[in-house]
Design an enzyme around this catalytic site. Structure first.
Site, PDB file in Angstrom:
ATOM      1  N   ASN A 159       0.803  -1.220   0.000  1.00 35.07           N
ATOM      2  CA  ASN A 159       0.000   0.000   0.000  1.00 35.07           C
ATOM      3  C   ASN A 159       0.844   1.281   0.000  1.00 35.07           C
ATOM      4  OD1 ASN A 159       0.828  -0.613   2.600  1.00 35.07           O
ATOM      5  ND2 ASN A 159      -1.112  -0.088   3.564  1.00 35.07           N
ATOM      6  N   GLU A 257       4.215  -5.805  11.906  1.00 40.39           N
ATOM      7  CA  GLU A 257       2.999  -4.988  11.883  1.00 40.39           C
ATOM      8  C   GLU A 257       2.061  -5.670  10.906  1.00 40.39           C
ATOM      9  OE1 GLU A 257       0.233  -2.881  10.536  1.00 40.39           O
ATOM     10  OE2 GLU A 257       1.790  -1.613   9.641  1.00 40.39           O
ATOM     11  N   CYS A 294      -4.143  -0.666   7.026  1.00 35.07           N
ATOM     12  CA  CYS A 294      -4.461  -1.573   8.135  1.00 35.07           C
ATOM     13  C   CYS A 294      -5.098  -0.863   9.317  1.00 35.07           C
ATOM     14  CB  CYS A 294      -3.205  -2.314   8.576  1.00 35.07           C
ATOM     15  SG  CYS A 294      -1.807  -1.225   8.916  1.00 35.07           S
TER      16      CYS A 294
END
Length: 488
Positions: A159, A257, A294
């Site tokens: 992303n 993450e 996210c």
């Protein structure tokens, strides 16, 4: 159309397995050709990194800081050239590509140029210690010193390819490490372009290496390599679990993450201004990179007294958004990264309908544009906590809305997924919001805002990750604590 090569030890290296095509998510046309990498290239990069790291760790913090500052300057200078490539690879809108993809990467290098100068030693007060079988007694002094981990393998998400990578390599380099990077397969070209930029800034060869590949082979080889000391990963929970299992065999340090399923709690005391802030925050799931983030508040939990009004506002908001060509200044919602990701989101929407959810707005591909991997901004109501769409991360422009009766139910709903990355609380009583934040199993909580604090630690609970980065915490993540003890 350019055919890229791997960046290893400060030079371009031809791939042994050929190339694969990088596709523009909006036009479905090729952007360039990335090199296919595997264990051979990973081994060459890790060996180069190991050699360079030993020398880099002995340089002064001020020297490392100066190099990182020059990297930031060059990134800012080259932004007009890099932004079109990042935009074409990711499908991000111009607003996101120009405002956050490259400038934020430069900011991160600048932040860790300062970070390189932060103290790395924690003095401990001398203590009297009695004699034992180990040694004579006396006054014993000590300190805790942060030492570089060594060679760090960085595996990044699609992303924000350059920003995400900068958030890993800048603190790693600042603290004396070397990095071997494996970008996401969908958009690695801009990460390869960083090689010559970092070299021009004065970074010694071997400290930054990039191996790309269309499958999992290069990443698996990087995680398994015996001379890699740490893996820093951003991506899906499913991949993160496989990385943790492999890294655990050699006791590698991991920083992960992973996925998120953020909840936005809109409390009954939320006044008009706060409800507007909540509306804009939830709508960012649609407007900010088409929900491919996210931390997005993809679940909005609204007190029943405000639920109908809030859902109506969301419906109007979603219906008014401009979908289309991300290079058009007016476009708000661009494409998803790939046909596979679009199909995955559509599968979840079909499953939600089967399970009884109502599509209040969206729920299908837009009629225009005819090319590209688009999903219209979607709002689902009549959702229950046992539905897949409530529990699983979609990574697309989809919001689910549920009412709640009281704070206890809101907390149960918010905590009712395997994830715990970023939640939000919107209400007038700050003390009540603070107390609710303490009950949320989430690494991050925003109160009346979706804005971030750049120095706050960032990371998740449960299946949303392990460890924290951001600010000075990012420096800590890429170091080992060493205790040094002596007689005073």
């Amino acid at each position: 159309m350019r055919e890229y090569r791997h960046w290893i030890d400060g030079t371009w290296r031809e791939p042994t397995a050929g190339h694969y095509t990088i596709t523009n998510p909006a036009t479905e046309e090729p952007v360039g050709h990335a090199p296919e990498g595997g264990a051979e290239e990973i081994d060459a990069a890790v060996r180069a990194a190991g050699r360079a790291q030993r020398e880099w760790a002995r340089t002064s913090p001020r020297e490392r800081s100066a190099v990182l500052e020059r990297i930031a300057d060059l990134l800012a200078e080259r932004a007009p050239d890099l932004v079109p490539l990042v935009q074409a690879e990711t499908g991000a809108t111009l607003r996101v590509a120009r405002g956050m993809q490259v400038p934020t990467a430069a900011e991160r290098f600048r932040r860790y140029a300062r970070g390189a100068l932060e103290p790395d030693t924690v003095p401990l007060a001398p203590l009297p210690v009695k004699a034992s079988a180990l040694a004579e007694g006396g006054l014993i002094g000590a300190c805790a010193v942060r030492r570089p981990v060594g060679v760090v393998g960085c595996i990044t998400s699609y992303n924000f390819p350059v920003v995400n990578l900068a958030g890993k390599i800048a603190p790693a380099l600042a603290t004396g490490n070397a990095v071997v990077c494996k970008p996401a397969p969908q958009d690695p070209l801009s990460c390869l372009e960083l090689g010559p930029v970092l070299q021009e800034a004065g970074l010694p060869d071997g400290l930054y290496n990039v191996i790309t590949g269309s499958g999992s082979g290069a990443g698996e080889a990087l995680v398994a390599h015996p001379d890699v000391d740490m893996i820093s990963f951003t991506g899906s929970t499913s991949v993160g679990k496989r990385i943790a299992e492999s890294a655990g065999r050699s006791m590698k340090r991991t920083l992960m993450e992973l996925g998120g399923k953020g909840a936005a709690l809109v409390l009954d005391d939320a006044d008009e201004e706060i409800r507007r802030a909540a509306l804009n925050s939830v709508a960012s799931t649609w407007t900010f990179h088409s929900g491919q983030i996210c931390t997005a508040p993809t679940r909005v939990l609204v007190h029943r007294s405000l639920y109908a009004e809030f859902v109506s506002s969301l419906e109007r908001y979603a219906a008014a958004l401009t979908i289309g060509d991300p290079t058009n200044e007016r476009t708000v919602v661009g494409p998803l990264i790939s046909a596979a990701q679009r199909d995955r989101v559509e599968h979840h929407l079909d499953r939600a309908r089967e399970q009884g959810a109502r599509v209040a707005v969206g729920g299908a591909r837009p009629a225009e544009p005819r090319t590209g991997y688009y999903v219209a901004p979607t709002l689902l109501t009549e959702v229950t906590p046992d539905m897949d769409v409530f529990r699983e991360e979609l990574f697309g422009p989809v919001v689910v809305a549920l009412p709640f009766e009281d704070d206890d139910e809101a907390v149960r709903l918010a905590n009712g997924t395997p994830f715990g990355l970023y939640d939000y609380v919107f209400g007038k009583d700050a003390g009540r919001a603070w107390r609710l934040a303490s009950r949320l199993r989430s690494g991050n909580v925003g109160i009346n805002t979706a804005q971030r604090h750049p120095e706050a630690p960032f990371g998740g609970c449960k299946e949303s990750g392990v460890g924290r980065d951001g600010g000075s915490f990012g420096l800590h993540a890429y170091t080992e604590l060493q205790s040094v003890v002596w007689p005073s």
